[in-house]
Design a protein around this motif. Sequence first.
Motif, PDB file in Angstrom:
ATOM      1  N   GLU A  37       0.827  -1.207   0.000  1.00  0.00           N
ATOM      2  CA  GLU A  37       0.000   0.000   0.000  1.00  0.00           C
ATOM      3  C   GLU A  37       0.864   1.260   0.000  1.00  0.00           C
ATOM      4  O   GLU A  37       0.523   2.252  -0.646  1.00  0.00           O
ATOM      5  N   ASP A  38       1.978   1.238   0.724  1.00  0.00           N
ATOM      6  CA  ASP A  38       2.881   2.393   0.731  1.00  0.00           C
ATOM      7  C   ASP A  38       3.509   2.585  -0.640  1.00  0.00           C
ATOM      8  O   ASP A  38       3.679   3.721  -1.107  1.00  0.00           O
ATOM      9  N   LEU A  39       3.855   1.479  -1.310  1.00  0.00           N
ATOM     10  CA  LEU A  39       4.418   1.547  -2.657  1.00  0.00           C
ATOM     11  C   LEU A  39       3.405   2.139  -3.629  1.00  0.00           C
ATOM     12  O   LEU A  39       3.740   3.038  -4.414  1.00  0.00           O
ATOM     13  N   ARG A  40       2.170   1.680  -3.573  1.00  0.00           N
ATOM     14  CA  ARG A  40       1.129   2.202  -4.458  1.00  0.00           C
ATOM     15  C   ARG A  40       0.893   3.687  -4.211  1.00  0.00           C
ATOM     16  O   ARG A  40       0.748   4.459  -5.162  1.00  0.00           O
ATOM     17  N   THR A  41       0.867   4.093  -2.942  1.00  0.00           N
ATOM     18  CA  THR A  41       0.649   5.502  -2.616  1.00  0.00           C
ATOM     19  C   THR A  41       1.794   6.357  -3.124  1.00  0.00           C
ATOM     20  O   THR A  41       1.567   7.419  -3.716  1.00  0.00           O
ATOM     21  N   LEU A  59       1.810  -5.339  -7.374  1.00  0.00           N
ATOM     22  CA  LEU A  59       1.586  -6.592  -6.650  1.00  0.00           C
ATOM     23  C   LEU A  59       2.880  -7.055  -5.999  1.00  0.00           C
ATOM     24  O   LEU A  59       3.970  -6.769  -6.495  1.00  0.00           O
ATOM     25  N   LYS A  60       2.762  -7.793  -4.908  1.00  0.00           N
ATOM     26  CA  LYS A  60       3.945  -8.285  -4.198  1.00  0.00           C
ATOM     27  C   LYS A  60       4.132  -9.784  -4.394  1.00  0.00           C
ATOM     28  O   LYS A  60       4.807 -10.430  -3.619  1.00  0.00           O
ATOM     29  N   THR A  61       3.563 -10.336  -5.455  1.00  0.00           N
ATOM     30  CA  THR A  61       3.759 -11.758  -5.719  1.00  0.00           C
ATOM     31  C   THR A  61       5.159 -11.975  -6.279  1.00  0.00           C
ATOM     32  O   THR A  61       5.820 -11.032  -6.702  1.00  0.00           O
ATOM     33  N   MET A  62       5.593 -13.220  -6.296  1.00  0.00           N
ATOM     34  CA  MET A  62       6.946 -13.505  -6.791  1.00  0.00           C
ATOM     35  C   MET A  62       7.092 -13.113  -8.255  1.00  0.00           C
ATOM     36  O   MET A  62       8.134 -12.622  -8.672  1.00  0.00           O
ATOM     37  N   ALA A  63       6.052 -13.313  -9.049  1.00  0.00           N
ATOM     38  CA  ALA A  63       6.147 -12.998 -10.472  1.00  0.00           C
ATOM     39  C   ALA A  63       6.135 -11.487 -10.731  1.00  0.00           C
ATOM     40  O   ALA A  63       6.736 -11.025 -11.691  1.00  0.00           O
ATOM     41  N   MET A  64       5.452 -10.723  -9.890  1.00  0.00           N
ATOM     42  CA  MET A  64       5.316  -9.286 -10.114  1.00  0.00           C
ATOM     43  C   MET A  64       6.148  -8.454  -9.147  1.00  0.00           C
ATOM     44  O   MET A  64       5.951  -7.243  -9.044  1.00  0.00           O
ATOM     45  N   ARG A  65       7.065  -9.063  -8.443  1.00  0.00           N
ATOM     46  CA  ARG A  65       7.872  -8.348  -7.460  1.00  0.00           C
ATOM     47  C   ARG A  65       8.732  -7.297  -8.166  1.00  0.00           C
ATOM     48  O   ARG A  65       9.388  -7.582  -9.157  1.00  0.00           O
ATOM     49  N   GLY A  66       8.720  -6.066  -7.642  1.00  0.00           N
ATOM     50  CA  GLY A  66       9.547  -4.997  -8.187  1.00  0.00           C
ATOM     51  C   GLY A  66       8.994  -4.378  -9.451  1.00  0.00           C
ATOM     52  O   GLY A  66       9.716  -3.671 -10.149  1.00  0.00           O
ATOM     53  N   GLN A  67       7.715  -4.625  -9.756  1.00  0.00           N
ATOM     54  CA  GLN A  67       7.104  -4.104 -10.975  1.00  0.00           C
ATOM     55  C   GLN A  67       5.778  -3.440 -10.640  1.00  0.00           C
ATOM     56  O   GLN A  67       5.168  -3.740  -9.623  1.00  0.00           O
ATOM     57  N   ALA A  68       5.345  -2.526 -11.513  1.00  0.00           N
ATOM     58  CA  ALA A  68       4.052  -1.875 -11.329  1.00  0.00           C
ATOM     59  C   ALA A  68       3.527  -1.421 -12.686  1.00  0.00           C
ATOM     60  O   ALA A  68       4.299  -1.281 -13.642  1.00  0.00           O
ATOM     61  N   PHE A  91      13.207   5.363  -3.953  1.00  0.00           N
ATOM     62  CA  PHE A  91      13.645   4.576  -2.799  1.00  0.00           C
ATOM     63  C   PHE A  91      15.013   3.937  -3.048  1.00  0.00           C
ATOM     64  O   PHE A  91      15.230   2.765  -2.766  1.00  0.00           O
ATOM     65  N   GLY A  92      15.918   4.716  -3.617  1.00  0.00           N
ATOM     66  CA  GLY A  92      17.291   4.279  -3.795  1.00  0.00           C
ATOM     67  C   GLY A  92      17.564   3.471  -5.046  1.00  0.00           C
ATOM     68  O   GLY A  92      18.682   3.003  -5.244  1.00  0.00           O
ATOM     69  N   ARG A  93      16.572   3.289  -5.922  1.00  0.00           N
ATOM     70  CA  ARG A  93      16.770   2.519  -7.156  1.00  0.00           C
ATOM     71  C   ARG A  93      16.226   3.313  -8.339  1.00  0.00           C
ATOM     72  O   ARG A  93      15.135   3.880  -8.251  1.00  0.00           O
ATOM     73  N   PRO A  94      16.953   3.341  -9.450  1.00  0.00           N
ATOM     74  CA  PRO A  94      16.453   4.073 -10.630  1.00  0.00           C
ATOM     75  C   PRO A  94      15.323   3.292 -11.311  1.00  0.00           C
ATOM     76  O   PRO A  94      15.469   2.113 -11.633  1.00  0.00           O
ATOM     77  N   MET A  95      14.191   3.961 -11.513  1.00  0.00           N
ATOM     78  CA  MET A  95      13.046   3.305 -12.153  1.00  0.00           C
ATOM     79  C   MET A  95      13.302   3.137 -13.646  1.00  0.00           C
ATOM     80  O   MET A  95      13.887   4.016 -14.284  1.00  0.00           O
ATOM     81  N   LYS A  96      12.843   2.029 -14.190  1.00  0.00           N
ATOM     82  CA  LYS A  96      12.867   1.798 -15.634  1.00  0.00           C
ATOM     83  C   LYS A  96      11.417   1.801 -16.090  1.00  0.00           C
ATOM     84  O   LYS A  96      10.610   1.007 -15.606  1.00  0.00           O
ATOM     85  N   ILE A  97      11.087   2.706 -17.007  1.00  0.00           N
ATOM     86  CA  ILE A  97       9.690   2.883 -17.418  1.00  0.00           C
ATOM     87  C   ILE A  97       9.574   2.679 -18.919  1.00  0.00           C
ATOM     88  O   ILE A  97      10.391   3.188 -19.694  1.00  0.00           O
TER      89      ILE A  97
END
Length: 197
Positions: A37-41, A59-68, A91-97
């Motif tokens: 929820e904090d990530l989504r916000t 999502l925080k599932t194994m398949a979708m971890r680190g993605q949005a 949060f310390g990591r460069p986003m790839k969009i």
Amino acid sequence: MATRGPPPAGLPAKVVSVPPNQTLYVTNLPSAKIQKEDLRTALYMIFSTYGPVLDVVALKTMAMRGQAHIVYRDIQTATQAMRSLDGFEFFGRPMKIMYAKSKSNAIAKLDGTFKIPTSAAQVEVTDLQQSIFNAPVPGAAAPAAPHGLPSKPSGVDHAMADAAAPDNRGVKRPRDEKEEEEESDSDVAMEEDSDDE
């Protein structure tokens, strides 16, 4: 409008050009450091500065971890956000969009092209499940019992034999006085421990 040619030869074969879309696919997000929820916000707060965000799917599932997936109302807003925030440190990591490969369900619902997904695998119903779901309604006439079992009585409630006696109703059982005396003897006052030692 100029069309793009094939990707340069230096790029891996997996990289293909995806047409512009209202949905952005974001990768390289922190997965262990932050709650869903904090990530989504946080994603909503960052991406909504470029225009109205319809949906954020993280999502925080194994398949979708680190993605949005970030869904915008129009392609121009999505393009502007992608160009501005690609490589932005989150949060310390460069986003790839990049653009998402397919249309979001939120956009399909707005367009009127949304179709409810049907399950490819048919669910097998066991005999037990079938008997439970096809059971007669309580109080209805009971069918004959299978395999020689006695049938249940239909609609007859059997009361206990002594339940109708007026002298047995509402009378509490008296306590035995011996039990009360034994309990009072077994209660011993606790000794106080002193912490002054």
